[in-house]
Each structure stands twice: as C-alpha cells, then as structure tokens.
Design an enzyme around this catalytic site. Structure first.
Site, PDB file in Angstrom:
ATOM      1  N   ARG A 100       0.658  -1.700   0.260  1.00  0.00           N
ATOM      2  CA  ARG A 100       0.190   0.246   0.005  1.00  0.00           C
ATOM      3  C   ARG A 100       0.503   1.301   0.452  1.00  0.00           C
ATOM      4  NH1 ARG A 100      -4.953  -1.819   4.705  1.00  0.00           N
ATOM      5  NH2 ARG A 100      -5.384  -3.862   3.218  1.00  0.00           N
ATOM      6  N   ARG A 149       2.303   0.926  10.429  1.00  0.00           N
ATOM      7  CA  ARG A 149       1.141   1.571   9.122  1.00  0.00           C
ATOM      8  C   ARG A 149       2.887   1.327   7.450  1.00  0.00           C
ATOM      9  NH1 ARG A 149      -3.429   3.811   7.826  1.00  0.00           N
ATOM     10  NH2 ARG A 149      -3.179   4.615  10.503  1.00  0.00           N
ATOM     11  N   SER A 175     -10.305  -6.132   9.979  1.00  0.00           N
ATOM     12  CA  SER A 175     -11.690  -5.926   9.306  1.00  0.00           C
ATOM     13  C   SER A 175     -11.946  -6.924   7.994  1.00  0.00           C
ATOM     14  CB  SER A 175     -11.140  -4.853   8.621  1.00  0.00           C
ATOM     15  OG  SER A 175     -12.485  -4.222   8.066  1.00  0.00           O
ATOM     16  N   ARG A 218       1.298  -6.543  13.002  1.00  0.00           N
ATOM     17  CA  ARG A 218       0.256  -6.167  13.391  1.00  0.00           C
ATOM     18  C   ARG A 218       0.031  -6.779  14.526  1.00  0.00           C
ATOM     19  NH1 ARG A 218      -4.229  -1.363  12.193  1.00  0.00           N
ATOM     20  NH2 ARG A 218      -2.549   0.006  10.816  1.00  0.00           N
TER      21      ARG A 218
END
Length: 441
Positions: free
Chosen positions: A273, A288, A364, A408
C-alpha cells in the site's frame, strides 16, 4: 456497483441510502438518472435512424430500377442523413455511458439498515470486549513500544532483530527487515493463523497472484477511485493491497452451482500500500508500512441472509486467533462514514497495545452484498425446482476479513508479552512453531 434499473425504479430509496452513507451523496442519484436518460435517448435515436436507413436502402434499388432519378437522389440523401444521425447518436451514447459508468463504479456501497450513522470512527459502536488489558504488565512503569523492543533485541552479530534503519537505507521509510527469531516469530504467527483457519474453520488455503490486471482491482473496488493507494507496475499490472483482491477474483466471470456455495478461502501474502494521505500517521514502527503480511479470509455465498450469517462466523474466526493468543481485544461495529468503499456492514477487531494505552485495528470483516459480484460478473445458479425448472443465474454475495494482519499481531505480541528485562515471552500456542522456544531474549 449498482444496477441502474433498480435505481431508475426506486430512486428515493437509493437517495436515502446514499445520504446515510455520506451527507450529500444522495445527489449522485440525479446525476446517474440524467446520464441514464441520455444513454437511452441516444440508443433510441440510433435505432430509429438504423430502421429508417435500412428501409430507405431497400427502396433505393427499386427507384434506380424504375429510372426515377429524383426519388433515387432523395432516398440517397435520406440514407446519408440517417447515417449521420447514427454516428452522432453513437458518440452521444458512448459519452453518456462513460459518465454513467464513472458514477456507478465510483459510488460507494450502501450500508445495511442496522449500521449506525456517523461521519468517522467516533460514530463506531463497541459490541463487546475480551480479555483484561495490561493484565501481564500490572505494576510496570517501564512499558516499551514494539519498535524499541524489537530494536533492542539483537542477533549474535549485534544486529537488531527489528531493523528499520537497514530497511530504510535500501527502500525508504515505512519498511522493516526482521531477523532471526523475530522473523521466525512472524512466520510462526502466519502458520498458526493458516492452520487455525484451514484446520478448524474450514477455509481452503490459496496461494494467489500478487500482481493483478486492472480489471481485478475494479472488481473488488480499488479502481478506479483509489488507484493512488496502490502501486502500479510499468506494464500496467498492480501489486495487491490485500489478497482479498486475488481471492475474490477467483470467481470472476463464472456461474457457480448452488452446491459449490459457500466458498471459503484463505491466503497468506505480502500486501503493498502506498499509504497516500497518511503522512505523519504512525511513522514509528510496524503499524503502517508500505509492505506487510496478512492472512486474509474471503467467503462467497448465495444471498443476503447467508451473507449476514457468514459475517458473524467470519468475525468469530478472526476473534478465535486473538483469544488463542490471549490478546485483549474489542469488536466495533463501524458507522456509515467509517466503513470501506465496498462494504455494507463491517466489524473491526481492535487489539490492546499497552504502549499506546488504547486499542488498535487488527482485523476488519466486511459483508459486501452483490456489490463486488456485479463488477466481476460473478454469479450462481439456483438448483432447479418444480416451480422453476430453469432458474436464472443470480449475483453471488461476497465477504472479506483479516484473519489476521500478521505484522500488527506481531506488534501486539511483543507489547503484551514483554518482560521487565526487554525479553519477549512466546505465547504457548506459538511455541511448537518456534521449535519449543519459550522466550526471545
């Protein structure tokens, strides 16, 4: 992506739904209908002109044979005029359809009725929590964050097990190199997650491509709107931002049998990303990164009823990883403004990070309805019945979720299992994957 016919037949319902998603978004319905009307008018004009051209073309031969030069020239002029109308109408249709497709592809999915209305994460609602934060760190006043812990742990050559400087020297900011026992711990986490999702939860393990064509990115909603968030190669392929893209597109342009559903897939891949727009956020550590590992879950089901039930199941599969690792977490129901582009309903799992004294997202899980399936042309055919011997194919419904974000999870293990001397206790369930190692020191 939406069915323009459904919007045309019930515009007010879509306006209300888009307004719940984002204030002012309901106006897009009027723009969609305007372009849709332009498409249909252009198609109608073109068809009328084609019919007139064909009819006049047949009469031209008769006029020529009869020697009626005046009628012959008149008919030739009318055919030429019809051809001009066809050309202009075709251009108008193409232009209007392009604008309509931009709106249909660029408008986010509509939320389920039970999703709370809100603009950002402040509108999210906690569903439940599990575990006691800081239970292992009671009385400690020297709690460190994962980046400091990882940098302080060394291999036998004195090099940090979590090396941001060496990674930055070769790749720039937001990269990390893991060495020795830290690299093995990350691999252990991924292996444990895959074993859990395949062995206990019934997901099929897939090793998918990491490079995909733009059509695949369109299919799951990363394009055309969010191209800046991903990396495009010089030959037009894209590095996946999540293996949701590859796994979901395995059913693109297919008609599945009812007996094949539900399909449950999982994969462990690197994800890439650009983190566009995240300047200044989580600049320290592994929260991140531009490149990170994730175990993804994807489900393909028949309809909304199955989809909502699968969302609960998928979320529990992700929660099971955190509970097995004995990591405190909470489940959040995301509000309309905080959900992803393609989601109709989303649960976020947030793990406790002692150094930040807060919960941070680690998974998520989203139900997307038929939003992605329409973009991919992925359908299923219901089984024949006495009432309907030849049922028409219907769009499948799709779900995706992290099971979990490996990096994470590594962060959470380091911080929650840290000891006074800076060593890290290896969680019980990971010790078999670590060759029996109990402590990283």
């Amino acid at each position: 992506m939406f069915d323009i016919r459904a919007i045309r037949e019930n515009p007010d319902a879509f306006r209300d739904a888009f307004e719940r998603k984002q204030k002012g978004l309901g106006d897009v319905v009027s723009h969609m209908l305007d372009h849709d009307a332009a498409v249909r008018k252009a198609v109608s004009d073109k068809q009328e002109a084609e019919s007139a051209r064909n009819a006049k073309s047949k009469e031209i031969g008769k006029a020529k044979a009869s020697g009626d030069e005046a009628l012959f020239e008149q008919l030739r002029a009318e055919v030429a005029a019809a051809k001009d109308v066809i050309e202009v109408a075709g251009e108008q249709e193409a232009a209007a359809r392009e604008e309509l497709d931009k709106l249909l592809l660029g408008t986010p999915n509509i939320p389920m009725p039970d999703v709370p209305v809100g603009e950002d994460e402040a509108g999210n609602v906690e569903q439940h929590n599990w575990g006691e934060p800081n239970s292992r760190l009671a009385g400690r006043n020297n709690v460190q964050d994962h980046a400091d812990l990882g940098a302080a742990l060394k291999n036998k050559f004195g090099q940090p097990l979590m090396d941001f400087e060496a990674a930055a020297a070769m790749s720039g900011a937001r990269f990390v190199a893991l060495r020795g026992k830290m690299a093995r711990l990350e691999r252990a986490l991924a292996s444990f997650m895959l074993d859990k999702q395949t062995g206990e939860n019934g997901y099929e393990e897939i090793t998918p491509p990491l490079l995909v064509r733009p059509e695949a990115m369109v299919g799951t909603g990363q394009l055309p709107k969010f191209g800046e968030d991903s990396f495009e190669t010089t030959d037009g392929l894209w590095l996946i931002a999540t293996s949701e893209i590859s796994l979901t597109n395995l059913v693109r342009e297919q008609i599945l049998d009812a007996a094949q559903l539900p399909i449950r897939m999982t994969g462990h891949t690197p994800c890439f990303r650009s983190e566009a727009g995240s300047a200044g956020r989580d600049t320290k550590g592994m929260i991140r990164l531009h490149q990170f590992n994730k175990v993804e879950m994807v489900s393909i089901v028949r309809d909304e009823e199955d989809g909502l039930a699968e969302l609960e199941r998928m979320t529990k599969c992700a929660e099971g990883i955190l509970e097995a690792l004995d990591l405190p977490y909470r489940r959040m129901l995301l509000c309309t403004g905080d959900m992803g582009f393609g989601a109709r309903k989303t649960y976020d799992l947030e793990v406790w990070l002692p150094s930040q004294n807060t919960y941070r997202e680690i998974s998520s899980c989203s139900y997307c309805g038929d939003f992605q399936a329409r973009r991919m042309s992925a359908r299923w055919r219901p089984a024949p019945s006495e009432e309907n011997a030849k049922p028409k194919p219907e769009f499948v419904h799709t779900l995706n979720g992290s099971g979990l974000a490996v990096g994470r999870t590594l962060v959470a293990v380091l911080e929650n299992y840290q000891n006074e001397d800076g060593s890290i206790t290896v969680p019980d369930v990971l010790q078999p994957y670590m060759g029996g190692l109990e402590v990283i020191s």
